[in-house]
Design an enzyme around this catalytic site. Structure first.
Site, PDB file in Angstrom:
ATOM      1  N   HIS A 108      -8.987 -22.432  -4.416  1.00  0.00           N
ATOM      2  CA  HIS A 108      -9.353 -23.812  -4.114  1.00  0.00           C
ATOM      3  C   HIS A 108      -9.290 -24.730  -5.327  1.00  0.00           C
ATOM      4  O   HIS A 108      -9.408 -25.953  -5.186  1.00  0.00           O
ATOM      5  CB  HIS A 108     -10.746 -23.881  -3.478  1.00  0.00           C
ATOM      6  CG  HIS A 108     -10.839 -24.873  -2.374  1.00  0.00           C
ATOM      7  ND1 HIS A 108     -11.766 -24.788  -1.345  1.00  0.00           N
ATOM      8  CD2 HIS A 108     -10.113 -25.986  -2.096  1.00  0.00           C
ATOM      9  CE1 HIS A 108     -11.603 -25.801  -0.503  1.00  0.00           C
ATOM     10  NE2 HIS A 108     -10.619 -26.546  -0.951  1.00  0.00           N
ATOM     11  N   ASP A 135     -15.192 -25.286   4.455  1.00  0.00           N
ATOM     12  CA  ASP A 135     -15.415 -24.277   3.421  1.00  0.00           C
ATOM     13  C   ASP A 135     -16.826 -23.708   3.563  1.00  0.00           C
ATOM     14  O   ASP A 135     -17.765 -24.440   3.882  1.00  0.00           O
ATOM     15  CB  ASP A 135     -15.258 -24.930   2.038  1.00  0.00           C
ATOM     16  CG  ASP A 135     -15.060 -23.942   0.908  1.00  0.00           C
ATOM     17  OD1 ASP A 135     -15.654 -22.851   0.962  1.00  0.00           O
ATOM     18  OD2 ASP A 135     -14.325 -24.266  -0.035  1.00  0.00           O
ATOM     19  N   HIS A 137     -18.417 -22.789   1.075  1.00  0.00           N
ATOM     20  CA  HIS A 137     -19.048 -23.205  -0.174  1.00  0.00           C
ATOM     21  C   HIS A 137     -18.877 -24.709  -0.388  1.00  0.00           C
ATOM     22  O   HIS A 137     -17.907 -25.302   0.082  1.00  0.00           O
ATOM     23  CB  HIS A 137     -18.427 -22.458  -1.353  1.00  0.00           C
ATOM     24  CG  HIS A 137     -18.410 -20.974  -1.181  1.00  0.00           C
ATOM     25  ND1 HIS A 137     -17.387 -20.327  -0.512  1.00  0.00           N
ATOM     26  CD2 HIS A 137     -19.282 -20.021  -1.577  1.00  0.00           C
ATOM     27  CE1 HIS A 137     -17.634 -19.018  -0.503  1.00  0.00           C
ATOM     28  NE2 HIS A 137     -18.776 -18.805  -1.141  1.00  0.00           N
ATOM     29  N   ASP A 139     -18.477 -26.105  -3.402  1.00  0.00           N
ATOM     30  CA  ASP A 139     -17.526 -26.309  -4.507  1.00  0.00           C
ATOM     31  C   ASP A 139     -17.840 -27.584  -5.282  1.00  0.00           C
ATOM     32  O   ASP A 139     -16.937 -28.283  -5.752  1.00  0.00           O
ATOM     33  CB  ASP A 139     -16.084 -26.351  -3.990  1.00  0.00           C
ATOM     34  CG  ASP A 139     -15.623 -25.013  -3.438  1.00  0.00           C
ATOM     35  OD1 ASP A 139     -16.259 -23.992  -3.767  1.00  0.00           O
ATOM     36  OD2 ASP A 139     -14.641 -24.978  -2.675  1.00  0.00           O
ATOM     37  N   HIS A 152     -12.690 -22.706  -9.180  1.00  0.00           N
ATOM     38  CA  HIS A 152     -12.519 -23.058  -7.765  1.00  0.00           C
ATOM     39  C   HIS A 152     -13.825 -23.592  -7.175  1.00  0.00           C
ATOM     40  O   HIS A 152     -13.799 -24.248  -6.137  1.00  0.00           O
ATOM     41  CB  HIS A 152     -11.970 -21.873  -6.958  1.00  0.00           C
ATOM     42  CG  HIS A 152     -12.932 -20.742  -6.727  1.00  0.00           C
ATOM     43  ND1 HIS A 152     -12.744 -19.812  -5.730  1.00  0.00           N
ATOM     44  CD2 HIS A 152     -14.065 -20.364  -7.363  1.00  0.00           C
ATOM     45  CE1 HIS A 152     -13.729 -18.916  -5.759  1.00  0.00           C
ATOM     46  NE2 HIS A 152     -14.523 -19.241  -6.744  1.00  0.00           N
ATOM     47  N   ASP A 239     -10.302 -24.073   3.570  1.00  0.00           N
ATOM     48  CA  ASP A 239     -10.532 -22.787   2.930  1.00  0.00           C
ATOM     49  C   ASP A 239     -10.754 -21.767   4.047  1.00  0.00           C
ATOM     50  O   ASP A 239     -11.638 -21.951   4.890  1.00  0.00           O
ATOM     51  CB  ASP A 239     -11.765 -22.888   2.027  1.00  0.00           C
ATOM     52  CG  ASP A 239     -12.023 -21.638   1.202  1.00  0.00           C
ATOM     53  OD1 ASP A 239     -11.763 -20.531   1.706  1.00  0.00           O
ATOM     54  OD2 ASP A 239     -12.523 -21.760   0.069  1.00  0.00           O
ATOM     55  N   ASP A 241     -12.247 -19.119   4.126  1.00  0.00           N
ATOM     56  CA  ASP A 241     -13.589 -18.542   4.234  1.00  0.00           C
ATOM     57  C   ASP A 241     -14.541 -19.440   5.033  1.00  0.00           C
ATOM     58  O   ASP A 241     -15.697 -19.070   5.271  1.00  0.00           O
ATOM     59  CB  ASP A 241     -14.163 -18.184   2.862  1.00  0.00           C
ATOM     60  CG  ASP A 241     -14.627 -19.369   2.018  1.00  0.00           C
ATOM     61  OD1 ASP A 241     -14.779 -20.485   2.538  1.00  0.00           O
ATOM     62  OD2 ASP A 241     -14.847 -19.172   0.807  1.00  0.00           O
ATOM     63  N   GLU A 284      -7.377 -20.036  -0.484  1.00  0.00           N
ATOM     64  CA  GLU A 284      -8.181 -18.815  -0.610  1.00  0.00           C
ATOM     65  C   GLU A 284      -7.724 -17.663   0.283  1.00  0.00           C
ATOM     66  O   GLU A 284      -8.441 -16.666   0.421  1.00  0.00           O
ATOM     67  CB  GLU A 284      -9.677 -19.105  -0.368  1.00  0.00           C
ATOM     68  CG  GLU A 284     -10.292 -20.094  -1.353  1.00  0.00           C
ATOM     69  CD  GLU A 284     -10.446 -19.546  -2.774  1.00  0.00           C
ATOM     70  OE1 GLU A 284     -10.209 -18.341  -2.987  1.00  0.00           O
ATOM     71  OE2 GLU A 284     -10.792 -20.341  -3.673  1.00  0.00           O
TER      72      GLU A 284
END
Length: 325
Positions: A108, A135, A137, A139, A152, A239, A241, A284
């Site tokens: 990312h 995402d 996360h 980030d 990332h 992303d 994830d 990712e």
């Protein structure tokens, strides 16, 4: 529909690979662009009526290092600096052709270059770029707040102009977006200092509780309306994830409790219906951790929904009666 809608003005897509994997702790995402191509991304987009140009994968092997002082807590800063400068420049060039860029990652950290390129492009045209951050996360770390120093995890903060990585672009123009133009969606893992910074910037976060309580349809429609009210353009930073690990095991940063296959497809279909998507990241994907290409195929299927693949035809900004008149 007005002439300000992306889908009425172009049926061209540009693919650009960014095989970068030093921004994360788990290596292997450099194989992501090849996996997405092997899973049939270009063929699917072509079948949906787009003219697809594949610009191949970027390389930074010949890019000279800069001489600024790297931050104390930013792993592989110099390599990621080369990628960010190169992606920002090349992404901006591609955006000026009128095509919709899809950036194939890679971890990312590539978004520090891709989003900067698109924000610069749309600022030059007098429009705001909004970013949907799909995402697990946030980030939104900086070198000051980070626990891991993995870059990332700093990409969203960088694109919103947070300090700490100010030399990352070198001589490339930095086109930051306002934190109000960022929407974190599907967040379920965030560090304490990172959370404090997100709260201080009043960034909108649609976490998993909100997704469960209100449903993804309601939340995405609210975001789309905000973009429309500002006559904005939308960049989707996807992303993998964001998805639940049982749907997408091929990532190095899995977090339980992510979006289901059906929720993710609904999000993509509603984004397509909006006609506002002007660029995309897919990041990712780690084929080394995947199960026989399962995550790559899922990502390609979701991008298909984002660009108009449907079971039953429905009116959208790009096919409605009278569109473009």
């Amino acid at each position: 529909m007005t002439d300000r809608t992306i889908w009425d003005r172009t049926r061209r897509i540009a693919l650009l690979g960014a095989p970068i994997d030093m921004g994360a702790s788990q290596r292997g995402t450099l194989m992501g662009p090849a996996a997405l191509r092997t899973a049939g991304l270009a063929t699917l987009l072509d079948s949906l009526g787009f003219d697809v140009d594949d610009y191949g994968d970027l390389s930074v092997a010949e890019i000279a290092d800069l001489t600024d002082t790297p931050p104390d807590k930013a792993n592989h800063y110099r390599e990621i600096q080369r990628w960010t400068r190169t992606l920002s420049s090349r992404g901006h060039e591609i955006a000026r052709t009128g095509a919709i860029p899809i950036f194939l990652g890679g971890d990312h950290s590539l978004s520090m270059g891709s989003v900067n390129a698109m924000a610069r492009h749309w600022q030059e045209r007098g429009r705001k770029l909004f970013v949907l951050w799909l995402d697990a996360h946030a980030d939104y770390n900086t070198p000051e707040t980070t626990i891991t120093a993995n870059m990332h995890g700093m990409s969203a903060a960088f694109l919103c102009g947070e300090p700490g990585l100010d030399g990352l672009l070198g001589g490339e123009p930095r086109a930051s977006i306002d934190p109000g133009q960022l929407e974190l969606f599907g967040t379920r893992s965030i560090d304490k200092l990172e959370k404090d910074l997100v709260r201080a910037r009043r960034i909108r976060v649609a976490d998993m509780r909100q997704m469960d309580e209100f449903g993804v349809g309601v939340l995405i429609r609210r975001f789309i309306e905000r973009v429309k009210e500002s006559d904005g353009v939308l960049h989707v930073s996807f992303d993998v994830d964001f998805l639940d690990p049982c749907v997408a095991p091929g990532v190095g940063t899995t977090v339980p409790g992510g979006a289901t296959y059906r929720e993710a497809h609904l999000i993509m279909e509603l984004l397509h219906d909006s006609g506002l998507v002007g660029s995309v990241d897919i990041v990712e994907l780690n084929p080394f951790l995947d199960e026989r290409g399962r995550t790559a195929r899922t990502a390609v299927e979701l991008i298909g929904s984002l660009f108009g693949q449907q079971i039953v035809d429905r009116p959208t900004p790009s096919n409605a009666i009278g569109a473009g008149e």
